[in-house]
Write a protein that holds these residues in place. Structure first.
Motif, PDB file in Angstrom:
ATOM      1  N   SER A  66      -5.069  55.588 -17.124  1.00  0.00           N
ATOM      2  CA  SER A  66      -3.733  56.025 -17.525  1.00  0.00           C
ATOM      3  C   SER A  66      -2.747  55.939 -16.370  1.00  0.00           C
ATOM      4  O   SER A  66      -1.614  55.463 -16.532  1.00  0.00           O
ATOM      5  CB  SER A  66      -3.788  57.461 -18.056  1.00  0.00           C
ATOM      6  OG  SER A  66      -4.590  57.527 -19.211  1.00  0.00           O
ATOM      7  N   PHE A  67      -3.173  56.395 -15.190  1.00  0.00           N
ATOM      8  CA  PHE A  67      -2.293  56.328 -14.020  1.00  0.00           C
ATOM      9  C   PHE A  67      -2.017  54.876 -13.620  1.00  0.00           C
ATOM     10  O   PHE A  67      -0.886  54.525 -13.262  1.00  0.00           O
ATOM     11  CB  PHE A  67      -2.883  57.111 -12.848  1.00  0.00           C
ATOM     12  CG  PHE A  67      -2.879  58.609 -13.044  1.00  0.00           C
ATOM     13  CD1 PHE A  67      -1.802  59.269 -13.599  1.00  0.00           C
ATOM     14  CD2 PHE A  67      -3.971  59.362 -12.664  1.00  0.00           C
ATOM     15  CE1 PHE A  67      -1.797  60.650 -13.778  1.00  0.00           C
ATOM     16  CE2 PHE A  67      -3.992  60.750 -12.825  1.00  0.00           C
ATOM     17  CZ  PHE A  67      -2.892  61.393 -13.392  1.00  0.00           C
ATOM     18  N   ILE A  68      -3.030  54.032 -13.710  1.00  0.00           N
ATOM     19  CA  ILE A  68      -2.831  52.607 -13.412  1.00  0.00           C
ATOM     20  C   ILE A  68      -1.868  51.992 -14.425  1.00  0.00           C
ATOM     21  O   ILE A  68      -0.931  51.270 -14.057  1.00  0.00           O
ATOM     22  CB  ILE A  68      -4.173  51.845 -13.400  1.00  0.00           C
ATOM     23  CG1 ILE A  68      -5.021  52.265 -12.197  1.00  0.00           C
ATOM     24  CG2 ILE A  68      -3.942  50.332 -13.387  1.00  0.00           C
ATOM     25  CD1 ILE A  68      -6.458  51.748 -12.238  1.00  0.00           C
ATOM     26  N   GLY A  69      -2.089  52.290 -15.703  1.00  0.00           N
ATOM     27  CA  GLY A  69      -1.234  51.728 -16.747  1.00  0.00           C
ATOM     28  C   GLY A  69       0.220  52.114 -16.572  1.00  0.00           C
ATOM     29  O   GLY A  69       1.124  51.280 -16.744  1.00  0.00           O
ATOM     30  N   ALA A  70       0.480  53.369 -16.226  1.00  0.00           N
ATOM     31  CA  ALA A  70       1.860  53.820 -16.017  1.00  0.00           C
ATOM     32  C   ALA A  70       2.504  53.053 -14.868  1.00  0.00           C
ATOM     33  O   ALA A  70       3.665  52.627 -14.966  1.00  0.00           O
ATOM     34  CB  ALA A  70       1.889  55.317 -15.744  1.00  0.00           C
ATOM     35  N   ASP A  74       5.711  50.631 -14.890  1.00  0.00           N
ATOM     36  CA  ASP A  74       6.831  50.866 -13.977  1.00  0.00           C
ATOM     37  C   ASP A  74       7.229  49.590 -13.240  1.00  0.00           C
ATOM     38  O   ASP A  74       8.411  49.345 -12.996  1.00  0.00           O
ATOM     39  CB  ASP A  74       6.476  51.937 -12.945  1.00  0.00           C
ATOM     40  CG  ASP A  74       6.417  53.342 -13.526  1.00  0.00           C
ATOM     41  OD1 ASP A  74       7.036  53.588 -14.582  1.00  0.00           O
ATOM     42  OD2 ASP A  74       5.744  54.186 -12.903  1.00  0.00           O
ATOM     43  N   ILE A  75       6.253  48.786 -12.893  1.00  0.00           N
ATOM     44  CA  ILE A  75       6.516  47.571 -12.120  1.00  0.00           C
ATOM     45  C   ILE A  75       6.982  46.430 -13.018  1.00  0.00           C
ATOM     46  O   ILE A  75       7.923  45.707 -12.680  1.00  0.00           O
ATOM     47  CB  ILE A  75       5.246  47.152 -11.331  1.00  0.00           C
ATOM     48  CG1 ILE A  75       4.952  48.181 -10.238  1.00  0.00           C
ATOM     49  CG2 ILE A  75       5.402  45.750 -10.738  1.00  0.00           C
ATOM     50  CD1 ILE A  75       3.584  48.028  -9.599  1.00  0.00           C
ATOM     51  N   SER A  81       9.959  50.524 -20.743  1.00  0.00           N
ATOM     52  CA  SER A  81       8.735  51.297 -20.973  1.00  0.00           C
ATOM     53  C   SER A  81       8.771  52.696 -20.361  1.00  0.00           C
ATOM     54  O   SER A  81       7.724  53.270 -20.077  1.00  0.00           O
ATOM     55  CB  SER A  81       7.537  50.515 -20.441  1.00  0.00           C
ATOM     56  OG  SER A  81       7.711  50.215 -19.077  1.00  0.00           O
ATOM     57  N   GLU A  82       9.958  53.266 -20.185  1.00  0.00           N
ATOM     58  CA  GLU A  82      10.059  54.596 -19.579  1.00  0.00           C
ATOM     59  C   GLU A  82       9.258  55.637 -20.361  1.00  0.00           C
ATOM     60  O   GLU A  82       8.520  56.424 -19.781  1.00  0.00           O
ATOM     61  CB  GLU A  82      11.528  55.025 -19.477  1.00  0.00           C
ATOM     62  CG  GLU A  82      12.300  54.263 -18.433  1.00  0.00           C
ATOM     63  CD  GLU A  82      13.789  54.580 -18.441  1.00  0.00           C
ATOM     64  OE1 GLU A  82      14.267  55.273 -19.371  1.00  0.00           O
ATOM     65  OE2 GLU A  82      14.465  54.120 -17.509  1.00  0.00           O
ATOM     66  N   ARG A  83       9.417  55.645 -21.680  1.00  0.00           N
ATOM     67  CA  ARG A  83       8.699  56.637 -22.508  1.00  0.00           C
ATOM     68  C   ARG A  83       7.192  56.396 -22.480  1.00  0.00           C
ATOM     69  O   ARG A  83       6.413  57.343 -22.388  1.00  0.00           O
ATOM     70  CB  ARG A  83       9.213  56.594 -23.946  1.00  0.00           C
ATOM     71  CG  ARG A  83      10.613  57.180 -24.090  1.00  0.00           C
ATOM     72  CD  ARG A  83      11.130  57.131 -25.502  1.00  0.00           C
ATOM     73  NE  ARG A  83      10.287  57.937 -26.374  1.00  0.00           N
ATOM     74  CZ  ARG A  83      10.140  57.727 -27.668  1.00  0.00           C
ATOM     75  NH1 ARG A  83      10.749  56.725 -28.260  1.00  0.00           N
ATOM     76  NH2 ARG A  83       9.369  58.514 -28.394  1.00  0.00           N
ATOM     77  N   ALA A  84       6.795  55.147 -22.574  1.00  0.00           N
ATOM     78  CA  ALA A  84       5.366  54.833 -22.580  1.00  0.00           C
ATOM     79  C   ALA A  84       4.717  55.212 -21.242  1.00  0.00           C
ATOM     80  O   ALA A  84       3.614  55.761 -21.213  1.00  0.00           O
ATOM     81  CB  ALA A  84       5.147  53.356 -22.882  1.00  0.00           C
ATOM     82  N   ALA A  85       5.424  54.929 -20.153  1.00  0.00           N
ATOM     83  CA  ALA A  85       4.877  55.278 -18.837  1.00  0.00           C
ATOM     84  C   ALA A  85       4.732  56.789 -18.705  1.00  0.00           C
ATOM     85  O   ALA A  85       3.726  57.282 -18.181  1.00  0.00           O
ATOM     86  CB  ALA A  85       5.773  54.718 -17.725  1.00  0.00           C
ATOM     87  N   ARG A  86       5.706  57.541 -19.197  1.00  0.00           N
ATOM     88  CA  ARG A  86       5.611  59.009 -19.137  1.00  0.00           C
ATOM     89  C   ARG A  86       4.434  59.496 -19.961  1.00  0.00           C
ATOM     90  O   ARG A  86       3.710  60.402 -19.555  1.00  0.00           O
ATOM     91  CB  ARG A  86       6.908  59.660 -19.614  1.00  0.00           C
ATOM     92  CG  ARG A  86       6.834  61.185 -19.459  1.00  0.00           C
ATOM     93  CD  ARG A  86       8.180  61.854 -19.678  1.00  0.00           C
ATOM     94  NE  ARG A  86       8.127  63.231 -19.201  1.00  0.00           N
ATOM     95  CZ  ARG A  86       8.220  64.297 -19.992  1.00  0.00           C
ATOM     96  NH1 ARG A  86       8.387  64.160 -21.294  1.00  0.00           N
ATOM     97  NH2 ARG A  86       8.160  65.502 -19.474  1.00  0.00           N
ATOM     98  N   ARG A  87       4.242  58.907 -21.125  1.00  0.00           N
ATOM     99  CA  ARG A  87       3.102  59.300 -21.963  1.00  0.00           C
ATOM    100  C   ARG A  87       1.779  58.999 -21.266  1.00  0.00           C
ATOM    101  O   ARG A  87       0.843  59.797 -21.346  1.00  0.00           O
ATOM    102  CB  ARG A  87       3.169  58.597 -23.312  1.00  0.00           C
ATOM    103  CG  ARG A  87       4.253  59.152 -24.202  1.00  0.00           C
ATOM    104  CD  ARG A  87       4.303  58.442 -25.509  1.00  0.00           C
ATOM    105  NE  ARG A  87       5.367  58.986 -26.332  1.00  0.00           N
ATOM    106  CZ  ARG A  87       5.941  58.339 -27.325  1.00  0.00           C
ATOM    107  NH1 ARG A  87       5.544  57.125 -27.632  1.00  0.00           N
ATOM    108  NH2 ARG A  87       6.898  58.909 -28.015  1.00  0.00           N
ATOM    109  N   ALA A 148      10.379  58.849 -10.052  1.00  0.00           N
ATOM    110  CA  ALA A 148       9.097  59.154 -10.690  1.00  0.00           C
ATOM    111  C   ALA A 148       8.119  57.999 -10.521  1.00  0.00           C
ATOM    112  O   ALA A 148       6.926  58.212 -10.300  1.00  0.00           O
ATOM    113  CB  ALA A 148       9.304  59.456 -12.172  1.00  0.00           C
ATOM    114  N   ALA A 149       8.631  56.780 -10.607  1.00  0.00           N
ATOM    115  CA  ALA A 149       7.770  55.607 -10.423  1.00  0.00           C
ATOM    116  C   ALA A 149       7.225  55.566  -8.997  1.00  0.00           C
ATOM    117  O   ALA A 149       6.049  55.234  -8.775  1.00  0.00           O
ATOM    118  CB  ALA A 149       8.535  54.324 -10.740  1.00  0.00           C
ATOM    119  N   ALA A 150       8.048  55.925  -8.035  1.00  0.00           N
ATOM    120  CA  ALA A 150       7.598  55.959  -6.639  1.00  0.00           C
ATOM    121  C   ALA A 150       6.524  57.034  -6.447  1.00  0.00           C
ATOM    122  O   ALA A 150       5.509  56.800  -5.775  1.00  0.00           O
ATOM    123  CB  ALA A 150       8.775  56.209  -5.703  1.00  0.00           C
TER     124      ALA A 150
END
Length: 178
Positions: A66-70, A74-75, A81-87, A148-150
């Motif tokens: 999940s952390f890798i996918g987010a 982000d990249i 994909s802001e919502r998907a990354a947060r999920r 948040a991405a950083a």
């Protein structure tokens, strides 16, 4: 002939194994967990004995993935994909909790010494990664997606190091299955 030089991560592992000062925290914590969990049903569930496989190892894939996918989202498509990354970050945080409990159960039964020291640092590193994930999740909820991405990327660095330490424990400190 000079002794071969270990790669940096291998040197880190070797130094952690020799760092007796970690026993000051590791041994009382392991004893408290051992006392709390005992040998009953909770320990059996958390160990994975009912599954025939260590439960911690089976659970860690979801939070790590999940952390890798987010971070990949982000990249590759930060705005779309802001919502998907947060999920995904949220899923990583929630799914880390059972993995932590199973890992602590396993760790508390280790003999005092080098492996327990590495396990303590592994747990602390993964805890930092999860707290950073929580920070990223909150920042995303407030619309601070770039920051948040950083923070997520930093979290992923801790995940990578912590996972490597966990692999050292699993492969270097487990009885051979051959």
């Amino acid at each position: 002939m000079p002794a071969p030089t270990l790669p940096p991560l291998e040197r880190t592992d070797a130094k952690l194994r020799e760092l007796g000062a970690l026993d000051v925290a590791a041994n009382p914590l392991a004893h408290a967990l051992e006392t709390t969990l005992g040998r009953g049903k909770a320990r059996q569930v958390l160990s994975g004995s009912w599954l025939g496989h260590p439960l911690h190892a089976a659970l860690v894939g979801l939070p790590i993935g999940s952390f890798i996918g987010a971070t990949v989202l982000d990249i590759t498509s930060p705005k779309a994909s802001e919502r998907a990354a947060r999920r995904l970050v949220g899923l990583g945080i929630v799914s880390a909790l059972p993995a932590v409990l199973a890992g602590l159960s396993d760790w508390s039964t280790m003999e005092a010494g080098p492996a327990r020291r590495v396990g303590l640092v592994h747990a602390a590193t993964m805890d930092v990664a999860t707290v950073l994930g929580l920070k990223s999740w909150r920042m995303r909820g407030r619309g601070h997606h770039v920051g948040a991405a950083a923070v997520s990327a930093l979290s992923l660095g801790f995940v990578g190091f912590g996972a490597w330490l966990g692999g050292q424990l699993a492969y270097d400190d487990s009885p051979s299955i051959a």
